[in-house]
Design a protein around this motif. Structure first.
Motif, PDB file in Angstrom:
ATOM      1  N   UNK B  11     -34.396  -1.982  41.954  1.00 48.58           N
ATOM      2  CA  UNK B  11     -34.561  -3.414  42.241  1.00 48.58           C
ATOM      3  C   UNK B  11     -35.999  -3.720  42.670  1.00 48.58           C
ATOM      4  N   UNK B  12     -36.532  -2.905  43.549  1.00 56.22           N
ATOM      5  CA  UNK B  12     -37.900  -3.124  44.045  1.00 56.22           C
ATOM      6  C   UNK B  12     -38.912  -2.908  42.915  1.00 56.22           C
ATOM      7  N   UNK B  13     -38.723  -1.859  42.132  1.00 56.43           N
ATOM      8  CA  UNK B  13     -39.660  -1.571  41.038  1.00 56.43           C
ATOM      9  C   UNK B  13     -39.672  -2.722  40.026  1.00 56.43           C
ATOM     10  N   UNK B  14     -38.496  -3.284  39.754  1.00 57.89           N
ATOM     11  CA  UNK B  14     -38.430  -4.377  38.778  1.00 57.89           C
ATOM     12  C   UNK B  14     -39.011  -5.677  39.342  1.00 57.89           C
ATOM     13  N   UNK B  15     -38.766  -5.931  40.615  1.00 59.59           N
ATOM     14  CA  UNK B  15     -39.331  -7.136  41.235  1.00 59.59           C
ATOM     15  C   UNK B  15     -40.858  -7.037  41.264  1.00 59.59           C
ATOM     16  N   UNK B  16     -41.347  -5.854  41.595  1.00 59.07           N
ATOM     17  CA  UNK B  16     -42.793  -5.604  41.581  1.00 59.07           C
ATOM     18  C   UNK B  16     -43.356  -5.796  40.164  1.00 59.07           C
ATOM     19  N   UNK B  17     -42.668  -5.213  39.202  1.00 54.88           N
ATOM     20  CA  UNK B  17     -43.117  -5.306  37.807  1.00 54.88           C
ATOM     21  C   UNK B  17     -43.148  -6.764  37.333  1.00 54.88           C
ATOM     22  N   UNK B  18     -42.083  -7.475  37.636  1.00 53.96           N
ATOM     23  CA  UNK B  18     -41.975  -8.887  37.254  1.00 53.96           C
ATOM     24  C   UNK B  18     -43.136  -9.689  37.862  1.00 53.96           C
TER      25      UNK B  18
END
Lengths: 127, 127
Positions: B11-18
Protein backbone atom coordinates in the motif's frame (compact mmCIF):
# COMPACT_ATOMS: atom_id res chain seq x y z
CA UNK A 1 -2.82 -36.47 -7.70
CA UNK A 2 -0.62 -33.40 -8.06
CA UNK A 3 -1.37 -30.40 -5.96
CA UNK A 4 -1.34 -27.21 -7.97
CA UNK A 5 0.83 -24.41 -6.69
CA UNK A 6 -1.05 -21.23 -5.89
CA UNK A 7 1.76 -19.25 -7.55
CA UNK A 8 2.97 -21.20 -10.57
CA UNK A 9 4.63 -18.15 -12.18
CA UNK A 10 6.70 -17.56 -9.05
CA UNK A 11 7.73 -21.22 -8.92
CA UNK A 12 9.00 -21.09 -12.51
CA UNK A 13 10.77 -17.75 -12.00
CA UNK A 14 12.54 -19.08 -8.91
CA UNK A 15 13.53 -22.38 -10.55
CA UNK A 16 14.89 -20.42 -13.51
CA UNK A 17 16.73 -18.03 -11.19
CA UNK A 18 18.20 -20.89 -9.16
CA UNK A 19 19.45 -22.57 -12.34
CA UNK A 20 21.24 -19.63 -13.96
CA UNK A 21 22.73 -18.36 -10.71
CA UNK A 22 24.15 -21.90 -10.29
CA UNK A 23 25.76 -21.53 -13.74
CA UNK A 24 23.42 -24.18 -15.15
CA UNK A 25 22.32 -22.38 -18.30
CA UNK A 26 21.04 -25.60 -19.91
CA UNK A 27 18.64 -26.12 -17.03
CA UNK A 28 17.72 -22.43 -16.96
CA UNK A 29 16.76 -22.59 -20.63
CA UNK A 30 14.24 -25.39 -19.90
CA UNK A 31 12.11 -22.66 -18.26
CA UNK A 32 12.32 -20.34 -21.28
CA UNK A 33 9.71 -20.65 -24.04
CA UNK A 34 11.05 -21.15 -27.58
CA UNK A 35 9.30 -17.96 -28.67
CA UNK A 36 10.23 -15.91 -25.59
CA UNK A 37 10.33 -12.16 -25.98
CA UNK A 38 12.68 -10.28 -23.67
CA UNK A 39 12.95 -6.53 -23.35
CA UNK A 40 16.48 -6.04 -22.05
CA UNK A 41 18.36 -2.75 -21.54
CA UNK A 42 20.06 -3.00 -24.95
CA UNK A 43 16.81 -3.79 -26.77
CA UNK A 44 14.37 -6.56 -27.58
CA UNK A 45 15.47 -10.18 -27.82
CA UNK A 46 13.29 -12.52 -29.88
CA UNK A 47 13.35 -16.25 -29.26
CA UNK A 48 15.23 -18.66 -27.02
CA UNK A 49 18.45 -18.62 -29.08
CA UNK A 50 18.81 -14.85 -28.79
CA UNK A 51 17.94 -15.07 -25.11
CA UNK A 52 20.62 -17.69 -24.51
CA UNK A 53 23.19 -15.59 -26.38
CA UNK A 54 22.35 -12.72 -24.04
CA UNK A 55 22.50 -14.74 -20.81
CA UNK A 56 25.49 -16.94 -21.68
CA UNK A 57 28.24 -14.31 -21.39
CA UNK A 58 26.65 -12.94 -18.22
CA UNK A 59 26.54 -16.36 -16.55
CA UNK A 60 30.21 -16.84 -17.48
CA UNK A 61 31.33 -13.72 -15.59
CA UNK A 62 28.99 -14.37 -12.64
CA UNK A 63 30.85 -15.02 -9.39
CA UNK A 64 28.00 -14.70 -6.89
CA UNK A 65 24.36 -13.78 -6.42
CA UNK A 66 21.82 -13.05 -3.75
CA UNK A 67 18.05 -13.13 -4.09
CA UNK A 68 16.62 -9.91 -2.68
CA UNK A 69 12.87 -10.37 -3.18
CA UNK A 70 10.54 -12.52 -5.24
CA UNK A 71 6.79 -12.30 -5.60
CA UNK A 72 4.33 -13.73 -8.05
CA UNK A 73 0.91 -15.06 -8.80
CA UNK A 74 -0.69 -17.26 -11.41
CA UNK A 75 0.83 -15.64 -14.49
CA UNK A 76 3.35 -12.99 -13.42
CA UNK A 77 6.43 -13.00 -11.22
CA UNK A 78 8.73 -10.19 -10.16
CA UNK A 79 12.21 -10.97 -8.90
CA UNK A 80 15.04 -8.72 -7.71
CA UNK A 81 18.54 -9.91 -6.95
CA UNK A 82 22.08 -8.71 -6.63
CA UNK A 83 24.85 -10.24 -8.67
CA UNK A 84 28.59 -10.18 -8.29
CA UNK A 85 30.48 -10.43 -11.55
CA UNK A 86 34.13 -10.34 -12.49
CA UNK A 87 34.03 -6.75 -13.78
CA UNK A 88 31.35 -5.36 -11.43
CA UNK A 89 31.17 -6.17 -7.72
CA UNK A 90 27.48 -5.35 -7.20
CA UNK A 91 25.13 -5.38 -10.16
CA UNK A 92 21.52 -5.66 -9.01
CA UNK A 93 18.89 -6.69 -11.52
CA UNK A 94 15.15 -7.15 -11.68
CA UNK A 95 13.00 -9.29 -13.93
CA UNK A 96 9.28 -9.25 -14.45
CA UNK A 97 8.24 -12.43 -16.23
CA UNK A 98 5.05 -13.75 -17.75
CA UNK A 99 4.71 -17.52 -17.42
CA UNK A 100 2.51 -19.79 -19.52
CA UNK A 101 2.41 -23.60 -19.24
CA UNK A 102 5.51 -23.65 -17.06
CA UNK A 103 7.70 -21.49 -19.30
CA UNK A 104 8.68 -17.85 -19.37
CA UNK A 105 7.11 -16.29 -22.47
CA UNK A 106 7.93 -12.66 -21.76
CA UNK A 107 10.58 -10.98 -19.63
CA UNK A 108 11.25 -7.36 -18.86
CA UNK A 109 14.82 -7.22 -17.65
CA UNK A 110 16.21 -4.18 -15.80
CA UNK A 111 19.80 -3.61 -14.76
CA UNK A 112 22.31 -0.80 -14.94
CA UNK A 113 24.65 -1.12 -17.92
CA UNK A 114 26.76 1.85 -16.82
CA UNK A 115 29.24 -0.04 -14.57
CA UNK A 116 29.72 -2.71 -17.25
CA UNK A 117 30.37 -0.01 -19.86
CA UNK A 118 32.84 1.66 -17.48
CA UNK A 119 34.65 -1.63 -16.82
CA UNK A 120 34.90 -2.26 -20.57
CA UNK A 121 36.31 1.23 -21.13
CA UNK A 122 38.88 0.70 -18.38
CA UNK A 123 39.88 -2.62 -19.98
CA UNK A 124 40.27 -0.95 -23.38
CA UNK A 125 42.33 1.89 -21.90
CA UNK A 126 44.63 -0.41 -19.94
CA UNK A 127 44.81 -3.07 -22.65
CA UNK B 1 -12.41 0.53 13.81
CA UNK B 2 -9.81 0.57 11.03
CA UNK B 3 -9.27 -2.61 9.10
CA UNK B 4 -5.60 -3.40 8.71
CA UNK B 5 -4.38 -4.05 5.20
CA UNK B 6 -2.90 -7.50 4.65
CA UNK B 7 -0.09 -5.88 2.62
CA UNK B 8 0.79 -2.58 4.26
CA UNK B 9 4.20 -2.37 2.53
CA UNK B 10 2.56 -2.68 -0.89
CA UNK B 11 0.00 0.00 0.00
CA UNK B 12 2.76 2.45 0.93
CA UNK B 13 4.88 1.59 -2.13
CA UNK B 14 1.90 2.16 -4.43
CA UNK B 15 0.86 5.41 -2.76
CA UNK B 16 4.45 6.63 -3.05
CA UNK B 17 4.61 5.53 -6.68
CA UNK B 18 1.29 7.20 -7.50
CA UNK B 19 2.50 10.46 -5.93
CA UNK B 20 5.86 10.81 -7.70
CA UNK B 21 4.55 9.65 -11.07
CA UNK B 22 1.91 12.39 -10.69
CA UNK B 23 4.76 14.91 -10.18
CA UNK B 24 3.72 15.39 -6.54
CA UNK B 25 7.13 15.08 -4.92
CA UNK B 26 5.94 16.70 -1.68
CA UNK B 27 3.31 14.01 -1.25
CA UNK B 28 5.75 11.28 -2.32
CA UNK B 29 8.17 12.40 0.39
CA UNK B 30 5.49 11.86 3.08
CA UNK B 31 6.03 8.13 2.49
CA UNK B 32 9.82 8.36 2.87
CA UNK B 33 11.36 7.98 6.33
CA UNK B 34 13.65 10.80 7.49
CA UNK B 35 16.50 8.32 7.86
CA UNK B 36 15.80 6.44 4.63
CA UNK B 37 18.70 4.59 3.04
CA UNK B 38 18.54 4.13 -0.72
CA UNK B 39 20.95 2.08 -2.79
CA UNK B 40 20.67 3.67 -6.22
CA UNK B 41 22.76 2.92 -9.34
CA UNK B 42 25.15 5.80 -8.63
CA UNK B 43 25.64 4.81 -4.99
CA UNK B 44 24.08 5.02 -1.56
CA UNK B 45 21.83 7.91 -0.56
CA UNK B 46 21.48 8.63 3.16
CA UNK B 47 18.45 10.44 4.49
CA UNK B 48 15.35 12.06 3.07
CA UNK B 49 17.11 15.24 1.86
CA UNK B 50 19.56 13.24 -0.29
CA UNK B 51 16.69 11.09 -1.52
CA UNK B 52 14.68 14.13 -2.55
CA UNK B 53 17.68 15.61 -4.36
CA UNK B 54 17.94 12.36 -6.30
CA UNK B 55 14.25 12.11 -7.20
CA UNK B 56 13.60 15.80 -7.87
CA UNK B 57 15.45 16.11 -11.19
CA UNK B 58 14.00 12.81 -12.36
CA UNK B 59 10.43 13.86 -11.60
CA UNK B 60 11.08 17.11 -13.50
CA UNK B 61 11.99 15.30 -16.73
CA UNK B 62 9.22 12.68 -16.33
CA UNK B 63 6.61 12.85 -19.10
CA UNK B 64 4.81 9.54 -18.53
CA UNK B 65 4.81 6.29 -16.60
CA UNK B 66 3.18 2.89 -16.54
CA UNK B 67 3.05 0.47 -13.63
CA UNK B 68 4.17 -2.96 -14.83
CA UNK B 69 3.88 -5.07 -11.68
CA UNK B 70 3.67 -4.56 -7.95
CA UNK B 71 3.74 -7.11 -5.17
CA UNK B 72 4.29 -6.90 -1.46
CA UNK B 73 3.62 -8.22 1.99
CA UNK B 74 3.81 -6.92 5.52
CA UNK B 75 7.27 -5.34 5.33
CA UNK B 76 8.56 -5.55 1.75
CA UNK B 77 7.25 -4.40 -1.62
CA UNK B 78 8.64 -4.85 -5.10
CA UNK B 79 7.50 -2.57 -7.90
CA UNK B 80 8.45 -2.40 -11.57
CA UNK B 81 7.38 0.34 -13.93
CA UNK B 82 8.28 1.98 -17.17
CA UNK B 83 8.90 5.70 -17.38
CA UNK B 84 9.00 8.09 -20.28
CA UNK B 85 11.32 11.04 -19.78
CA UNK B 86 12.36 13.96 -21.92
CA UNK B 87 15.78 12.48 -22.81
CA UNK B 88 14.83 8.76 -22.79
CA UNK B 89 11.60 7.40 -24.24
CA UNK B 90 11.48 4.14 -22.27
CA UNK B 91 13.37 3.89 -19.00
CA UNK B 92 12.06 1.00 -16.91
CA UNK B 93 12.90 0.90 -13.24
CA UNK B 94 12.39 -1.39 -10.26
CA UNK B 95 12.32 -0.65 -6.57
CA UNK B 96 12.40 -3.03 -3.64
CA UNK B 97 11.37 -1.16 -0.52
CA UNK B 98 11.27 -1.96 3.16
CA UNK B 99 8.38 -0.27 4.97
CA UNK B 100 8.12 0.43 8.69
CA UNK B 101 5.28 2.33 10.34
CA UNK B 102 3.93 3.52 7.00
CA UNK B 103 7.22 4.87 5.65
CA UNK B 104 9.88 3.58 3.32
CA UNK B 105 13.04 3.05 5.36
CA UNK B 106 15.13 1.28 2.74
CA UNK B 107 15.00 1.21 -1.03
CA UNK B 108 17.03 -0.68 -3.58
CA UNK B 109 16.57 1.16 -6.85
CA UNK B 110 17.47 -0.40 -10.19
CA UNK B 111 17.43 1.30 -13.58
CA UNK B 112 19.73 1.56 -16.55
CA UNK B 113 21.83 4.73 -16.49
CA UNK B 114 23.30 4.05 -19.95
CA UNK B 115 20.58 5.78 -22.05
CA UNK B 116 20.67 8.83 -19.75
CA UNK B 117 24.47 8.98 -20.07
CA UNK B 118 24.15 8.68 -23.85
CA UNK B 119 21.55 11.46 -23.98
CA UNK B 120 23.79 13.70 -21.89
CA UNK B 121 26.76 13.01 -24.19
CA UNK B 122 24.63 13.85 -27.25
CA UNK B 123 23.55 17.09 -25.59
CA UNK B 124 27.18 18.02 -24.82
CA UNK B 125 28.27 17.20 -28.37
CA UNK B 126 25.45 19.16 -30.01
CA UNK B 127 25.60 22.02 -27.49
Amino acid sequence: MMTESPRPALDVALAYHQAWTSHDLDKAMTYIADDVVCDAPAGRLDGAAAYREFMGPFVQILTGSKLIAAFGDHETALVMYDTETMPVKSAPGAECVTVKDGKITYSLFVFDRAPFDAARNRAVESG
